[in-house]
Design an enzyme around this catalytic site. Sequence first.
Site, short mmCIF file in Angstrom:
data_model
loop_
_atom_site.label_atom_id
_atom_site.label_comp_id
_atom_site.label_asym_id
_atom_site.label_seq_id
_atom_site.Cartn_x
_atom_site.Cartn_y
_atom_site.Cartn_z
N LYS A 74 3.76 4.81 7.45
CA LYS A 74 3.99 3.37 7.45
C LYS A 74 5.40 3.10 7.93
CE LYS A 74 1.52 -0.23 6.26
NZ LYS A 74 0.05 -0.31 6.33
P1 NAD Z 1 -0.54 -11.29 7.97
O1 NAD Z 1 0.94 -11.33 8.10
O2 NAD Z 1 -1.40 -11.53 9.16
O3 NAD Z 1 -1.01 -12.32 6.83
C1 NAD Z 1 -0.49 -12.35 5.54
C2 NAD Z 1 -0.95 -13.63 4.87
O4 NAD Z 1 -0.49 -13.64 3.52
C3 NAD Z 1 -0.40 -14.89 5.52
O5 NAD Z 1 -1.39 -15.89 5.50
C4 NAD Z 1 0.75 -15.28 4.60
O6 NAD Z 1 1.06 -16.66 4.66
C5 NAD Z 1 0.16 -14.89 3.28
N1 NAD Z 1 1.15 -14.74 2.23
C6 NAD Z 1 2.39 -14.18 2.31
N2 NAD Z 1 3.01 -14.27 1.12
C7 NAD Z 1 2.14 -14.89 0.29
C8 NAD Z 1 2.19 -15.28 -1.06
N3 NAD Z 1 3.28 -15.05 -1.80
N4 NAD Z 1 1.11 -15.89 -1.61
C9 NAD Z 1 0.00 -16.12 -0.86
N5 NAD Z 1 -0.11 -15.78 0.43
C10 NAD Z 1 0.95 -15.18 0.99
O7 NAD Z 1 -0.86 -9.87 7.29
P2 NAD Z 1 -2.23 -9.08 7.30
O8 NAD Z 1 -2.21 -8.12 8.43
O9 NAD Z 1 -3.37 -10.03 7.11
O10 NAD Z 1 -2.04 -8.19 5.97
C11 NAD Z 1 -2.34 -8.70 4.68
C12 NAD Z 1 -2.51 -7.52 3.73
O11 NAD Z 1 -3.54 -6.68 4.22
C13 NAD Z 1 -1.28 -6.63 3.60
O12 NAD Z 1 -1.23 -6.13 2.28
C14 NAD Z 1 -1.58 -5.48 4.56
O13 NAD Z 1 -0.90 -4.30 4.21
C15 NAD Z 1 -3.07 -5.36 4.36
N6 NAD Z 1 -3.76 -4.69 5.47
C16 NAD Z 1 -3.72 -5.19 6.75
C17 NAD Z 1 -4.42 -4.54 7.75
C18 NAD Z 1 -4.48 -5.07 9.16
O14 NAD Z 1 -5.23 -4.51 9.96
N7 NAD Z 1 -3.77 -6.13 9.50
C19 NAD Z 1 -5.13 -3.37 7.48
C20 NAD Z 1 -5.16 -2.89 6.16
C21 NAD Z 1 -4.47 -3.57 5.18
#
Ligand code: NAD
Length: 549
Positions: free
Chosen positions: A239
């Site tokens: 990561k």
């Molecule tokens: P992103 O940046 O696209 O979206 C994150 C979302 O969370 C946004 O809508 C943001 O406004 C919201 N957010 C941030 N702080 C917040 C809070 N305090 N309360 C409520 N909402 C809040 O990120 P993503 O890629 O969708 O990732 C989200 C989660 O999924 C992370 O934990 C990431 O590690 C995990 N993840 C992502 C992927 C991927 O392919 N993108 C894969 C596996 C896991």
Amino acid sequence: MSDQTVRVLLVEDNPLHAKLIQRLLDTEMQLRCEVVAVDRLADGLGQLERGATDLVLLDLILPDSQELETLFRIRSAAPDVPVVILTGLDDVKLAAHAVEAGASDFLLKTRLNGVALDRAIRYTLARKRAHGGEWDSPMFRLAQQQFLKAAQFMNLDDNIRQRLLFPQRTQVVSFPFFRDDRAQVETVFGYRVQHVLTMGPTKGGIRYHEDVDLGDVAALATLMTWKCALMRLPFGGAKGGVRVDPTVLSKTELQRLTRRYTAEIIDIIGPDKDIPAPDMGTDEQVMAWVMDTYSQQVGHAVPAVVTGKPVVLGGSLGRKEATGRGLVYVIEAAAEAIGLDLAKSTAVVQGFGNVGSFAARFLAGAGLKIIAVSDVSIGLYNPAGLSVNALLEYVAKNRVLAGFPDAEPISNAELLELECDVLVLAALQNQVTAENAERIKCQLLAEGANGPTTLEADEILNERGVHIIPDILGNAGGVTVSYFEWVQGLQNLTWTLDEINYRLKAILLDAFARTRRRAEDDQLDLRTAALIEGIARVTQAKLLRGLFP
Ligand code: NAD
């Protein structure tokens, strides 16, 4: 920016200077400052005794204490609280001695302005984290506790247990980038952590967030190892992260930051070494810049150095929506296993970014009524159901959900406690804790985010009969299609979307079935069973490869 408040103790006896500094702290800081101002050392020491200070701004020449003696008394009262010295032009030498003696920085009062003061405070706090508690993050403790719990059930050999508890390779960098005015240079911390190098190249996203630290990145790398092994992908976990708030940066600033970060970690990434992908705060554009920077260095295009890049640069069809889509495949399988009729179910989704918005779209497609969603700006509730298409259109125009009509605004805390069938966590870690676990009212809790449920909360939810789809199973769709993208890149071929989704579903459902079987056979919760599946595979590989030398 972070909504964290910095509690500043200002010890300054010159009323004019004190007033100026207080005004700057109140109006010109990126971080919110709560200031206690005193004009004598005795009062400052009294305030430190109360224990509610994050940083001291200190004039060394006070009515009741002089020169370095002032610093020594402050340091012995609160050795862990960083001190920034406020000095006049005449006393610069003294201030420099104070820094030698343990102060973090000094500021010239005659040249003081908001930018300098803001920097001094932010960087002092960042340095303190870098020096002290970098590994000590709640997220890393959670990842280690989860691993240790599974290791206990497995009766894991202690040599392997110790080996897997900490990442194998860690790079911490601090690097500058120009702000758009070209007058300011911002310096930030960045990380790349490779947890296990045994299984093949390492794989994992890059996160841009103002709270990222080494512990968080190490935790996420650890989870990636178990996730890849659970999916039987030929990768170890990695990561990356940069401690920065990407929402306050322009696109050009984001590009400069990304290129410099890539250059800093370039020796340890590569298509055969470690392959980054998007995570929170990064997207396919950021991956395009990483690929371009890497390719410029080696002299030819190397699409397979990253995944999650735009399709035109060799990205895979279906990668953008893969995590949300995969989560819904697993939700469907879990619902069938517990006899939940999704067509008659309601869903609540926390986080409306990449994972949350696609999960909401596919859940709505599967017939669920989406009654609430949230992002960093707001929570929205409508018991009659929200239109996901309208939400997507609104966010495409306005970046965030705040201001969306046809819904009642609610807080993120309230949203988590709504009565619903399926609760999707797709934002941050540490959302369901011992504090709110008793009040979670869903039947199925699906973790799209990494580490959103603490260990205590896990136990409470398990006792209460809430079914949890753990992160390493629920959100593995992203890395699985990233694997497909890497394979296509290495071979210069393209699979159709149908092929991608077919293979994705097969891999996820196989992992779900193995996890469920193990949980039933050994009377375990799904998280521990999934972890054991992953850990067992890595352990077997480690033992077969043996120990060098
Ligand atoms: P992103 O940046 O696209 O979206 C994150 C979302 O969370 C946004 O809508 C943001 O406004 C919201 N957010 C941030 N702080 C917040 C809070 N305090 N309360 C409520 N909402 C809040 O990120 P993503 O890629 O969708 O990732 C989200 C989660 O999924 C992370 O934990 C990431 O590690 C995990 N993840 C992502 C992927 C991927 O392919 N993108 C894969 C596996 C896991």
